[in-house]
Design a protein around this motif. Structure first.
Motif, PDB file in Angstrom:
ATOM      1  N   MET A  57       0.848  -1.182   0.000  1.00  8.44           N
ATOM      2  CA  MET A  57       0.000   0.000   0.000  1.00  8.44           C
ATOM      3  C   MET A  57       0.890   1.240   0.000  1.00  8.44           C
ATOM      4  N   SER A  58       0.504   2.237  -0.733  1.00  6.05           N
ATOM      5  CA  SER A  58       1.248   3.483  -0.751  1.00  6.05           C
ATOM      6  C   SER A  58       0.872   4.327   0.468  1.00  6.05           C
ATOM      7  N   SER A  59       1.590   5.401   0.660  1.00  2.00           N
ATOM      8  CA  SER A  59       1.357   6.285   1.794  1.00  2.00           C
ATOM      9  C   SER A  59      -0.071   6.812   1.796  1.00  2.00           C
ATOM     10  N   ASP A  60      -0.585   7.008   3.002  1.00  2.00           N
ATOM     11  CA  ASP A  60      -1.932   7.545   3.165  1.00  2.00           C
ATOM     12  C   ASP A  60      -1.997   9.018   2.752  1.00  2.00           C
ATOM     13  N   LEU A  61      -0.874   9.735   2.882  1.00  2.00           N
ATOM     14  CA  LEU A  61      -0.854  11.156   2.531  1.00  2.00           C
ATOM     15  C   LEU A  61      -0.791  11.341   1.021  1.00  2.00           C
ATOM     16  N   TRP A  62      -1.537  12.320   0.535  1.00  2.00           N
ATOM     17  CA  TRP A  62      -1.536  12.624  -0.893  1.00  2.00           C
ATOM     18  C   TRP A  62      -0.442  13.628  -1.198  1.00  2.00           C
ATOM     19  N   ASP A  63       0.058  13.596  -2.439  1.00  2.00           N
ATOM     20  CA  ASP A  63       1.130  14.509  -2.829  1.00  2.00           C
ATOM     21  C   ASP A  63       0.675  15.963  -2.825  1.00  2.00           C
ATOM     22  N   LYS A  64      -0.584  16.207  -3.143  1.00  3.52           N
ATOM     23  CA  LYS A  64      -1.139  17.558  -3.151  1.00  3.52           C
ATOM     24  C   LYS A  64      -2.539  17.511  -2.552  1.00  3.52           C
ATOM     25  N   PRO A  65      -2.848  18.365  -1.589  1.00  2.00           N
ATOM     26  CA  PRO A  65      -4.180  18.349  -0.983  1.00  2.00           C
ATOM     27  C   PRO A  65      -5.271  18.770  -1.971  1.00  2.00           C
ATOM     28  N   ILE A  66      -6.458  18.316  -1.703  1.00  6.26           N
ATOM     29  CA  ILE A  66      -7.643  18.690  -2.471  1.00  6.26           C
ATOM     30  C   ILE A  66      -8.380  19.742  -1.654  1.00  6.26           C
ATOM     31  N   GLU A  67      -8.743  20.843  -2.295  1.00  9.65           N
ATOM     32  CA  GLU A  67      -9.476  21.888  -1.589  1.00  9.65           C
ATOM     33  C   GLU A  67     -10.953  21.822  -1.947  1.00  9.65           C
ATOM     34  N   LEU A  68     -11.769  21.868  -0.911  1.00 11.71           N
ATOM     35  CA  LEU A  68     -13.218  21.815  -1.059  1.00 11.71           C
ATOM     36  C   LEU A  68     -13.845  23.113  -0.596  1.00 11.71           C
ATOM     37  N   MET A  69     -14.879  23.533  -1.281  1.00 11.07           N
ATOM     38  CA  MET A  69     -15.625  24.728  -0.882  1.00 11.07           C
ATOM     39  C   MET A  69     -16.643  24.327   0.179  1.00 11.07           C
ATOM     40  N   ILE A  70     -16.726  25.124   1.205  1.00 11.80           N
ATOM     41  CA  ILE A  70     -17.642  24.864   2.314  1.00 11.80           C
ATOM     42  C   ILE A  70     -18.743  25.925   2.294  1.00 11.80           C
ATOM     43  N   SER A 110      -5.327  13.452   2.818  1.00 12.60           N
ATOM     44  CA  SER A 110      -5.062  12.017   2.957  1.00 12.60           C
ATOM     45  C   SER A 110      -6.350  11.220   2.747  1.00 12.60           C
ATOM     46  N   THR A 111      -6.165   9.940   2.542  1.00 13.53           N
ATOM     47  CA  THR A 111      -7.310   9.047   2.364  1.00 13.53           C
ATOM     48  C   THR A 111      -8.180   9.020   3.616  1.00 13.53           C
ATOM     49  N   ARG A 112      -7.557   9.015   4.773  1.00 11.46           N
ATOM     50  CA  ARG A 112      -8.330   9.003   6.032  1.00 11.46           C
ATOM     51  C   ARG A 112      -9.125  10.295   6.207  1.00 11.46           C
ATOM     52  N   ASP A 113      -8.520  11.418   5.872  1.00  3.90           N
ATOM     53  CA  ASP A 113      -9.240  12.697   5.916  1.00  3.90           C
ATOM     54  C   ASP A 113     -10.431  12.673   4.957  1.00  3.90           C
ATOM     55  N   CYS A 159     -11.867   4.789  -0.822  1.00  2.96           N
ATOM     56  CA  CYS A 159     -11.184   5.218   0.403  1.00  2.96           C
ATOM     57  C   CYS A 159     -11.120   4.094   1.427  1.00  2.96           C
ATOM     58  N   LEU A 160     -12.213   3.366   1.585  1.00  2.00           N
ATOM     59  CA  LEU A 160     -12.206   2.219   2.505  1.00  2.00           C
ATOM     60  C   LEU A 160     -11.196   1.176   2.043  1.00  2.00           C
ATOM     61  N   GLY A 161     -11.171   0.927   0.736  1.00  2.00           N
ATOM     62  CA  GLY A 161     -10.215  -0.031   0.192  1.00  2.00           C
ATOM     63  C   GLY A 161      -8.781   0.406   0.414  1.00  2.00           C
ATOM     64  N   ALA A 162      -8.515   1.690   0.269  1.00  2.00           N
ATOM     65  CA  ALA A 162      -7.162   2.206   0.486  1.00  2.00           C
ATOM     66  C   ALA A 162      -6.762   2.090   1.954  1.00  2.00           C
ATOM     67  N   THR A 221      -5.655   6.055  -6.386  1.00  2.00           N
ATOM     68  CA  THR A 221      -6.976   5.685  -6.902  1.00  2.00           C
ATOM     69  C   THR A 221      -8.067   6.263  -6.019  1.00  2.00           C
ATOM     70  N   ALA A 222      -7.867   6.201  -4.712  1.00  2.29           N
ATOM     71  CA  ALA A 222      -8.832   6.767  -3.771  1.00  2.29           C
ATOM     72  C   ALA A 222      -8.922   8.281  -3.954  1.00  2.29           C
TER      73      ALA A 222
END
Length: 81
Positions: A1-14, A25-28, A52-55, A64-65
């Protein structure tokens, strides 16, 4: 399994798009899908949750997640570009 942390964060509008949340990260991503997602359900939401659960279980690559999460965020209209 690769690292849980992503190379670049994803930003979401709230809420009204004046606030943003960074998911790095996948857990986040899984936590956000389960607690704060604007609409539960939909093809992309379900795919992201499964990926995400699979990762987390080590059966799916973290990249992939991340891709599934990005697609779900696009579908939900919350991805910040």
């Amino acid at each position: 399994m690769s690292s849980d942390l992503w190379d670049k964060p994803i930003e979401l509008m709230i809420e009204n798009s004046d606030h943003f949340r960074s998911v790095s990260s996948t857990r986040d991503a899984m936590a956000y899908l389960m607690t704060s997602w604007p609409t539960k359900g939909g093809k992309s939401f379900s795919a992201a949750r499964r990926a995400c659960l699979g990762a987390i279980d080590g059966k799916v690559d973290s990249a992939t997640a991340k891709l599934a999460f990005v697609r779900a965020a696009e579908e939900a209209g919350i991805l910040r570009r």
